[in-house]
Motif scaffolding. Structure first.
Motif, PDB file in Angstrom:
ATOM      1  N   ALA A 126     -33.758  -6.965  21.204  1.00  0.00           N
ATOM      2  CA  ALA A 126     -34.632  -6.380  22.152  1.00  0.00           C
ATOM      3  C   ALA A 126     -35.406  -7.377  23.059  1.00  0.00           C
ATOM      4  O   ALA A 126     -35.610  -8.464  22.516  1.00  0.00           O
ATOM      5  N   LEU A 128     -38.613  -7.206  25.807  1.00  0.00           N
ATOM      6  CA  LEU A 128     -39.955  -6.881  26.700  1.00  0.00           C
ATOM      7  C   LEU A 128     -40.942  -7.381  26.815  1.00  0.00           C
ATOM      8  O   LEU A 128     -41.364  -8.037  25.903  1.00  0.00           O
ATOM      9  N   TYR A 204     -48.939  -2.372  26.724  1.00  0.00           N
ATOM     10  CA  TYR A 204     -48.332  -1.075  25.722  1.00  0.00           C
ATOM     11  C   TYR A 204     -49.278  -1.076  24.877  1.00  0.00           C
ATOM     12  O   TYR A 204     -49.662  -1.930  23.957  1.00  0.00           O
ATOM     13  N   ASP A 234     -38.238   2.878  21.592  1.00  0.00           N
ATOM     14  CA  ASP A 234     -38.162   2.582  23.094  1.00  0.00           C
ATOM     15  C   ASP A 234     -37.960   1.202  23.198  1.00  0.00           C
ATOM     16  O   ASP A 234     -37.469   0.511  23.970  1.00  0.00           O
ATOM     17  N   VAL A 235     -39.096   0.425  22.490  1.00  0.00           N
ATOM     18  CA  VAL A 235     -39.100  -0.854  22.534  1.00  0.00           C
ATOM     19  C   VAL A 235     -37.809  -1.517  21.943  1.00  0.00           C
ATOM     20  O   VAL A 235     -37.417  -2.684  22.469  1.00  0.00           O
ATOM     21  N   SER A 238     -35.026  -1.727  24.497  1.00  0.00           N
ATOM     22  CA  SER A 238     -35.387  -2.420  25.533  1.00  0.00           C
ATOM     23  C   SER A 238     -34.525  -3.690  25.882  1.00  0.00           C
ATOM     24  O   SER A 238     -34.426  -4.590  24.739  1.00  0.00           O
ATOM     25  N   ARG A 239     -33.908  -4.030  26.883  1.00  0.00           N
ATOM     26  CA  ARG A 239     -33.108  -5.171  27.240  1.00  0.00           C
ATOM     27  C   ARG A 239     -33.300  -5.868  28.433  1.00  0.00           C
ATOM     28  O   ARG A 239     -33.895  -5.152  29.264  1.00  0.00           O
TER      29      ARG A 239
END
Length: 239
Positions: A126, A128, A204, A234-235, A238-239
């Protein structure tokens, strides 16, 4: 690995994206996801309010639903997982059902717990960028003893800086029906939580329990704070 997915009521009715993303994440990690369609509510609202007898039909439905195979059962909600882990205790006066409940409970995992401890994965690739606060829900840390697993996953998210806050493990005030029955106390608890979050000015707020995120996110929104509230799945996608 084949796994069962327990969607939970909040995912089904309010946060369907969390359910979809949980399945996608598990598939990306090499799991073949099954969805036993007979599953329903785990009975948590009634159980938390002390209505154990009234919750027994829901508990038995859940047990029967997940007896369809012997695969691990994964849920994106610590509170529901914790409730199901206590089924054997709630059904103690019915030994046959208690034994069946134990077999199901032993196969239940909260999402981050499953990824880190069963799949042996900490870096899911991931990305973010930004500063984030993690809220450890009471169900995860106090009922399931899941403390480090979410943090291990978040520590590997490229570009994400995790920042601590004052009284990090203090309850946000949701507590299921507590937030309704003791609304004034609950309101002050979440107000304090948001104050501590705001003091470090994160981009966040991340959590692994939808109910807590809804409670804290509601207060964040009412105060007009520029903080994006995200479920951990959700995290991790993330990409």
């Amino acid at each position: 690995m084949k796994v069962n997915f327990f969607v939970t009521c909040l995912c089904d009715a309010v946060k369907s994206e969390v359910a979809k993303k949980t399945v996608l994440l598990l598939e990306q990690l090499g799991c073949e996801v099954e969805f036993p369609e007979a599953q329903g509510c785990c009975g948590q609202p009634a159980l938390n309010s002390g209505y154990v007898e009234g919750a027994k039909p829901a508990m038995k439905t859940m047990i029967e639903a997940f007896e369809c195979n012997d695969y691990p059962i994964v849920s994106p909600a610590g509170s529901c997982t914790a409730s199901i882990k206590k089924y054997p205790e709630f059904l103690a006066d019915e030994p046959e059902w208690a034994a069946r409940a134990q077999k199901v409970a032993d196969r239940f995992y909260e999402l981050t717990q499953f990824i880190v401890n069963e799949l042996g994965v900490e870096n899911v690739g991931a990305k973010l960028k930004g500063r984030a606060v993690y809220h450890p829900s009471c169900s995860l840390i106090r009922k399931l003893n899941v403390r480090e697993e979410p943090l291990k996953l978040l520590a590997q998210v490229e570009g994400l800086e995790m920042v601590p806050i004052k009284n990090q493990e203090t309850c946000c005030g949701f507590g299921g029906t507590f937030s309704v029955k003791m609304a004034e106390i609950s309101g002050e608890m979440v107000k304090e939580k948001v104050q501590h979050i705001s003091e470090v000015a994160p981009d966040y707020l991340i959590g692994a329990d939808i109910s807590c995120l809804m409670n804290i996110g509601g207060r964040v929104s009412r105060e007009g704070r520029p903080v994006k509230v995200m479920h951990i799945v959700d995290v991790l996608l993330s990409r």
